[in-house]
Motif scaffolding. Structure first.
Motif, PDB file in Angstrom:
ATOM      1  N   TYR A 165       0.820  -1.218   0.000  1.00  0.00           N
ATOM      2  CA  TYR A 165       0.000   0.000   0.000  1.00  0.00           C
ATOM      3  C   TYR A 165       0.854   1.268   0.000  1.00  0.00           C
ATOM      4  O   TYR A 165       0.506   2.259  -0.630  1.00  0.00           O
ATOM      5  N   TRP A 166       1.962   1.209   0.723  1.00  0.00           N
ATOM      6  CA  TRP A 166       2.832   2.388   0.793  1.00  0.00           C
ATOM      7  C   TRP A 166       3.335   2.816  -0.589  1.00  0.00           C
ATOM      8  O   TRP A 166       3.662   4.001  -0.802  1.00  0.00           O
ATOM      9  N   TRP A 168       1.709   2.033  -3.860  1.00  0.00           N
ATOM     10  CA  TRP A 168       0.715   2.439  -4.855  1.00  0.00           C
ATOM     11  C   TRP A 168      -0.299   3.436  -4.326  1.00  0.00           C
ATOM     12  O   TRP A 168      -1.111   3.967  -5.099  1.00  0.00           O
ATOM     13  N   SER A 169      -0.260   3.754  -3.029  1.00  0.00           N
ATOM     14  CA  SER A 169      -1.235   4.711  -2.491  1.00  0.00           C
ATOM     15  C   SER A 169      -0.996   6.131  -2.992  1.00  0.00           C
ATOM     16  O   SER A 169      -1.894   6.965  -2.935  1.00  0.00           O
ATOM     17  N   ARG A 170       0.216   6.420  -3.487  1.00  0.00           N
ATOM     18  CA  ARG A 170       0.519   7.772  -3.973  1.00  0.00           C
ATOM     19  C   ARG A 170      -0.297   8.154  -5.194  1.00  0.00           C
ATOM     20  O   ARG A 170      -0.433   9.333  -5.512  1.00  0.00           O
ATOM     21  N   TRP A 171      -0.808   7.107  -5.915  1.00  0.00           N
ATOM     22  CA  TRP A 171      -1.606   7.401  -7.107  1.00  0.00           C
ATOM     23  C   TRP A 171      -3.111   7.480  -6.800  1.00  0.00           C
ATOM     24  O   TRP A 171      -3.923   7.670  -7.695  1.00  0.00           O
ATOM     25  N   THR A 174      -6.413  12.299  -3.664  1.00  0.00           N
ATOM     26  CA  THR A 174      -6.353  12.859  -2.311  1.00  0.00           C
ATOM     27  C   THR A 174      -7.698  13.469  -1.944  1.00  0.00           C
ATOM     28  O   THR A 174      -8.406  14.030  -2.785  1.00  0.00           O
ATOM     29  N   THR A 193      -0.572   5.989  10.747  1.00  0.00           N
ATOM     30  CA  THR A 193      -0.950   6.476   9.421  1.00  0.00           C
ATOM     31  C   THR A 193      -1.731   5.404   8.675  1.00  0.00           C
ATOM     32  O   THR A 193      -1.779   4.240   9.078  1.00  0.00           O
ATOM     33  N   SER A 195      -0.937   4.149   5.791  1.00  0.00           N
ATOM     34  CA  SER A 195       0.008   3.161   5.262  1.00  0.00           C
ATOM     35  C   SER A 195       0.383   2.134   6.321  1.00  0.00           C
ATOM     36  O   SER A 195       0.489   0.932   6.038  1.00  0.00           O
TER      37      SER A 195
END
Length: 452
Positions: A165-166, A168-171, A174, A193, A195
């Motif tokens: 998750y850490w 692919w979560s950036r995409w 928000t 957090t 993540s």
């Protein structure tokens, strides 16, 4: 014969090899085994759903069509075809379970061949409870496959998605203060957090992945064990009848061998020994009056003794020799191969396991003896090859495989009245199989498999 080129010479000792400091330590066997089983369980569960969909569709369609046409005669062959499809699907399921490492035990005994044909034979098939159990398994498999497939996909998605998750979560989009979406961390007011929470979920799924998937696969094994194995009284009765028939066949083969041995002994060496005694008696009476005639009779007596000895040696091949019990199968076969009328090559590999039982060794010895005798009498072969290997089947059963091949004229047959028929009964009495491939013109290949 096979010889091990690395075997130690008598009196020699082998020092252990020094460890290589640069060698990479292999992965431990238990870890490799767990990962391999996890892979088999995953493939098994993911394939179960499409297999169950096909099985459900075919069987429900066939039964519905048969029920609709039951008012006519056409419904009966449709129902029989549906049972045949269920049997084929059940065979595929047994194969999948065997590949997974869970062969069904006890196995289903072979169904007896029915002589009834036409409508009576079809109706007899429709009364077999084992076939309807296969239909029930094929239809009910869909519900079980839906459950286990969903669990397998959920656990793999939770494992892979949580651990990564850490990354692919950036995409992910928000959230803004105006959004009504609330994360689990915000809802529970956790001091970590998003993540970190997903990583914990991923670790939890990963830790429980192996037992959960193994449990799902074991549900399939349990359901198949209930419906696809020998559980009914009728099936057990068929198995007892099959074992009884094998025992009777083995006893009949032994009795036939004894009668043939008695006949050959009476017609061969016994007659020669009687004539030998008569010639010696006549020579004894003529020794003083006619030494030349007595010398001639003694010469004939010597020939009779040599021929009787040769016939006794030939008959002794039908009796297990002492060398078989003392030195084993390889030494006994080497002795009869050396006396063969045709050039014979011998390849024996019994593996590193325990020595086969005496009954199995005797059967293998007699298979080779009978094959060599049959070749010498009928095949006119110029070369014979004997191969005996111990191997393990996919289901884990250790089998002694005996193969005898010659380049003769062919035409060998296992039918009654031929020399190999009794041999087939002897092998069947030990739960083995014997096959012969002998086209006209050759070559002839005899193959026996004996569980050991």
């Amino acid at each position: 014969m096979n010889q091990n080129p690395t075997a130690a010479l008598p009196g020699a000792t082998l020092s252990p090899a020094a460890p290589d400091p640069l060698a990479v330590a292999p992965v431990s066997a238990p870890a490799t085994s767990v990962l391999a089983q996890l892979g088999r369980d995953t493939v098994f569960l993911l394939v179960s759903l499409p297999v169950a969909l096909v099985s459900f569709t075919v069987l429900v369609t066939g039964l519905s069509l048969a029920a609709g046409l039951l008012i006519t005669v056409i419904g009966i062959p449709v129902a029989v075809a549906t049972l045949a499809a269920a049997s084929a699907l059940a065979t595929g399921e047994r194969w999948r379970l065997e590949r997974r490492g869970s062969p069904l035990t006890p196995p289903r005994p072979p169904r007896p061949r029915r002589r009834d044909r036409g409508l009576r034979g079809m109706l007899a098939l429709l009364t077999e409870r084992d076939r309807w159990a296969e239909v029930l398994h094929g239809i009910s498999l869909l519900a079980l496959a839906l459950l286990t497939w969903s669990v397998a996909v959920t656990w793999w998605a939770g494992t892979l998605g949580g651990v990564t998750y850490w990354f692919w979560s950036r995409w992910l989009p928000t959230s803004t203060p105006d959004d009504a979406n609330v994360t689990l961390v915000e809802l529970l007011n956790l001091p970590i957090t998003e993540s970190q929470l997903n990583l914990l979920f991923g670790i939890l799924f990963a830790v429980t992945l192996v037992p959960v998937l193994r449990g799902c696969a074991n549900l399939h094994v349990l359901w198949a064990q209930t419906l696809l194995t020998v559980t009914s009284r009728r099936s057990l009765t068929l198995q007892v009848e099959d074992l009884t028939a094998r025992r009777v066949a083995a006893a009949s083969a032994e009795a036939q061998s004894l009668r043939r041995f008695e006949r050959d002994l009476h017609d061969g060496p016994q007659q020669r020994l009687v004539r030998l005694g008569m010639d010696l008696s006549v020579a004894e009476r003529r020794l003083d009056r006619d030494p030349a005639a007595a010398r001639e009779l003694l010469g004939q007596a010597r020939i009779q003794a040599a021929e009787a000895l040769a016939e006794l040696r030939a008959l002794s091949r039908g009796i297990a020799p002492p060398i078989l019990a003392d030195r084993g199968l390889e030494a006994a076969l080497a002795a009869i191969a050396a006396r063969s009328a045709s050039p014979t090559t011998l390849d024996v590999d019994l593996g590193a396991g325990a020595r086969p039982t005496a009954a199995i060794e005797n059967a293998a010895y007699f298979v080779v003896c009978e094959a060599l005798t049959n070749t010498a009498k009928h095949a006119s072969a110029t070369s014979i090859s004997v191969r005996i290997h111990a191997t393990t089947t996919p289901s884990g059963t250790r089998v002694l495989r005996v193969e005898v091949e010659d380049d003769g004229v062919g035409g060998a047959d296992l039918a009654k009245g031929h020399g190999l028929a009794g041999l087939s009964d002897r092998v069947a009495g030990l739960d083995g199989t014997l096959t012969v491939d002998s086209p006209a013109g050759g070559p002839t290949r005899l193959r026996a498999e004996l569980p050991c």
